[in-house]
Design a protein around this motif. Sequence first.
Motif, PDB file in Angstrom:
ATOM      1  N   UNK A   1       0.827  -1.204   0.000  1.00 44.95           N
ATOM      2  CA  UNK A   1       0.000   0.000   0.000  1.00 44.95           C
ATOM      3  C   UNK A   1       0.861   1.253   0.000  1.00 44.95           C
ATOM      4  N   UNK A   2       0.348   2.304  -0.588  1.00 40.32           N
ATOM      5  CA  UNK A   2       0.989   3.618  -0.494  1.00 40.32           C
ATOM      6  C   UNK A   2       0.473   4.259   0.787  1.00 40.32           C
ATOM      7  N   UNK A   3       1.238   4.120   1.853  1.00 45.07           N
ATOM      8  CA  UNK A   3       0.761   4.491   3.175  1.00 45.07           C
ATOM      9  C   UNK A   3       0.435   5.978   3.317  1.00 45.07           C
ATOM     10  N   UNK A   4       0.994   6.824   2.461  1.00 47.03           N
ATOM     11  CA  UNK A   4       0.687   8.254   2.536  1.00 47.03           C
ATOM     12  C   UNK A   4      -0.773   8.543   2.173  1.00 47.03           C
ATOM     13  N   UNK A   5      -1.469   7.548   1.634  1.00 47.30           N
ATOM     14  CA  UNK A   5      -2.891   7.723   1.309  1.00 47.30           C
ATOM     15  C   UNK A   5      -3.796   7.176   2.411  1.00 47.30           C
ATOM     16  N   UNK A   6      -3.212   6.802   3.536  1.00 47.56           N
ATOM     17  CA  UNK A   6      -3.993   6.214   4.631  1.00 47.56           C
ATOM     18  C   UNK A   6      -5.073   7.184   5.126  1.00 47.56           C
ATOM     19  N   UNK A   7      -4.691   8.407   5.394  1.00 52.12           N
ATOM     20  CA  UNK A   7      -5.631   9.399   5.917  1.00 52.12           C
ATOM     21  C   UNK A   7      -6.826   9.582   4.998  1.00 52.12           C
ATOM     22  N   UNK A   8      -6.567   9.768   3.704  1.00 51.95           N
ATOM     23  CA  UNK A   8      -7.657   9.992   2.761  1.00 51.95           C
ATOM     24  C   UNK A   8      -8.522   8.743   2.594  1.00 51.95           C
ATOM     25  N   UNK A   9      -7.906   7.570   2.721  1.00 51.76           N
ATOM     26  CA  UNK A   9      -8.672   6.330   2.627  1.00 51.76           C
ATOM     27  C   UNK A   9      -9.633   6.205   3.792  1.00 51.76           C
ATOM     28  N   UNK A  10      -9.182   6.573   4.984  1.00 56.77           N
ATOM     29  CA  UNK A  10     -10.047   6.529   6.163  1.00 56.77           C
ATOM     30  C   UNK A  10     -11.211   7.501   6.009  1.00 56.77           C
ATOM     31  N   UNK A  11     -10.936   8.703   5.555  1.00 55.03           N
ATOM     32  CA  UNK A  11     -12.009   9.679   5.352  1.00 55.03           C
ATOM     33  C   UNK A  11     -13.051   9.151   4.380  1.00 55.03           C
ATOM     34  N   UNK A  12     -12.595   8.573   3.285  1.00 55.41           N
ATOM     35  CA  UNK A  12     -13.526   8.022   2.291  1.00 55.41           C
ATOM     36  C   UNK A  12     -14.310   6.850   2.876  1.00 55.41           C
ATOM     37  N   UNK A  13     -13.615   5.972   3.614  1.00 50.06           N
ATOM     38  CA  UNK A  13     -14.271   4.791   4.188  1.00 50.06           C
ATOM     39  C   UNK A  13     -15.368   5.186   5.170  1.00 50.06           C
ATOM     40  N   UNK A  14     -15.160   6.249   5.919  1.00 49.58           N
ATOM     41  CA  UNK A  14     -16.174   6.703   6.870  1.00 49.58           C
ATOM     42  C   UNK A  14     -17.438   7.171   6.153  1.00 49.58           C
ATOM     43  N   UNK A  15     -17.311   7.475   4.858  1.00 50.15           N
ATOM     44  CA  UNK A  15     -18.464   7.835   4.038  1.00 50.15           C
ATOM     45  C   UNK A  15     -18.955   6.659   3.196  1.00 50.15           C
ATOM     46  N   UNK A  16     -18.375   5.492   3.443  1.00 51.39           N
ATOM     47  CA  UNK A  16     -18.783   4.303   2.704  1.00 51.39           C
ATOM     48  C   UNK A  16     -18.239   4.237   1.304  1.00 51.39           C
ATOM     49  N   UNK A  17     -17.105   4.904   1.066  1.00 46.06           N
ATOM     50  CA  UNK A  17     -16.540   4.954  -0.280  1.00 46.06           C
ATOM     51  C   UNK A  17     -15.114   4.403  -0.292  1.00 46.06           C
ATOM     52  N   UNK A  18     -14.746   3.758  -1.390  1.00 43.45           N
ATOM     53  CA  UNK A  18     -13.377   3.307  -1.607  1.00 43.45           C
ATOM     54  C   UNK A  18     -12.606   4.389  -2.341  1.00 43.45           C
ATOM     55  N   UNK A  19     -11.497   4.830  -1.761  1.00 45.71           N
ATOM     56  CA  UNK A  19     -10.646   5.801  -2.434  1.00 45.71           C
ATOM     57  C   UNK A  19     -10.142   5.206  -3.744  1.00 45.71           C
ATOM     58  N   UNK A  20     -10.239   5.962  -4.805  1.00 46.08           N
ATOM     59  CA  UNK A  20      -9.846   5.478  -6.131  1.00 46.08           C
ATOM     60  C   UNK A  20      -8.732   6.336  -6.721  1.00 46.08           C
ATOM     61  N   UNK A  21      -7.914   5.753  -7.617  1.00 47.40           N
ATOM     62  CA  UNK A  21      -7.884   4.341  -7.988  1.00 47.40           C
ATOM     63  C   UNK A  21      -7.269   3.502  -6.870  1.00 47.40           C
ATOM     64  N   UNK A  22      -7.733   2.272  -6.742  1.00 47.60           N
ATOM     65  CA  UNK A  22      -7.246   1.417  -5.664  1.00 47.60           C
ATOM     66  C   UNK A  22      -5.975   0.680  -6.064  1.00 47.60           C
ATOM     67  N   UNK A  23      -5.819   0.373  -7.352  1.00 47.30           N
ATOM     68  CA  UNK A  23      -4.587  -0.255  -7.849  1.00 47.30           C
ATOM     69  C   UNK A  23      -3.765   0.833  -8.528  1.00 47.30           C
ATOM     70  N   UNK A  24      -2.592   1.105  -7.987  1.00 45.37           N
ATOM     71  CA  UNK A  24      -1.777   2.216  -8.457  1.00 45.37           C
ATOM     72  C   UNK A  24      -0.366   1.722  -8.771  1.00 45.37           C
ATOM     73  N   UNK A  25       0.426   2.599  -9.343  1.00 43.62           N
ATOM     74  CA  UNK A  25       1.816   2.262  -9.639  1.00 43.62           C
ATOM     75  C   UNK A  25       2.686   2.613  -8.444  1.00 43.62           C
ATOM     76  N   UNK A  26       3.343   1.618  -7.882  1.00 42.62           N
ATOM     77  CA  UNK A  26       4.288   1.848  -6.790  1.00 42.62           C
ATOM     78  C   UNK A  26       5.726   1.895  -7.295  1.00 42.62           C
ATOM     79  N   UNK A  27       5.966   1.217  -8.406  1.00 41.06           N
ATOM     80  CA  UNK A  27       7.320   1.101  -8.968  1.00 41.06           C
ATOM     81  C   UNK A  27       7.516   2.146 -10.042  1.00 41.06           C
ATOM     82  N   UNK A  28       8.688   2.776 -10.048  1.00 39.80           N
ATOM     83  CA  UNK A  28       9.008   3.724 -11.110  1.00 39.80           C
ATOM     84  C   UNK A  28      10.282   3.255 -11.807  1.00 39.80           C
ATOM     85  N   UNK A  29      10.264   3.272 -13.121  1.00 37.41           N
ATOM     86  CA  UNK A  29      11.391   2.731 -13.877  1.00 37.41           C
ATOM     87  C   UNK A  29      12.655   3.564 -13.720  1.00 37.41           C
TER      88      UNK A  29
END
Length: 202
Positions: free
Chosen positions: A172-200
């Motif tokens: 997980x990209x942990x820096x998005x934890x706060x925003x994910x919690x806010x969205x979850x409290x509204x019953x929403x999944x923060x999008x996009x859920x599958x993201x790029x973690x690796x950079x070439x």
Amino acid sequence: MSEKSLKGKRIGFGLTGSHCTYDAVFPEIEKLVNEGAEVLPIVTYTVKTTNTRFGEGEEWVKKLEQLTGNEVIDTIVKAEPLGPKIPLDCMVIAPLTGNSMSKLANAMTDSPVLMAAKATMRNHRPVVLGISTNDALGLNGVNLMMLMAAKNIYFIPFGQDAPHAKPNSMVARMTLLHDTVLAALEGKQLQPVVIERFRYND
């Protein structure tokens, strides 16, 4: 989502044994505390008793207690009241190892963190997961998808962290934890859920 706040929210924060991820997680716990959330720390037995090159278990526990101002919940008995007696607004598990993910997906509650998650789901409150597993695209993939399809479970956006060296690994990209919690409290999944973690170019 920056205009919304977690002030006054009671958040359970569970850590499982992905020790290499703690340095990315602790600043996110601090953000929750600084915003005024009451953070109740919960750890698996592995977190408390395992010493690795990333630090000693007891030291991580002390840091958690200092950061949150609350005693760590480290037994199943202590975690069970988080459902009926001390209800949480949201339960976070970050990092969530593949081992704990497979148990959660299959309704096993053999650790304080899993019991806290079960207690929260019992109250139909959101559970936010921050995965860190070497086999998300391997045998654990079926468990990941089961949880993604489950009600009241939300994911911190995640992606492959080392596709050439560890092609099945996702974190997980942990820096998005706060925003994910806010969205979850509204019953929403923060999008996009599958993201790029690796950079070439890294």
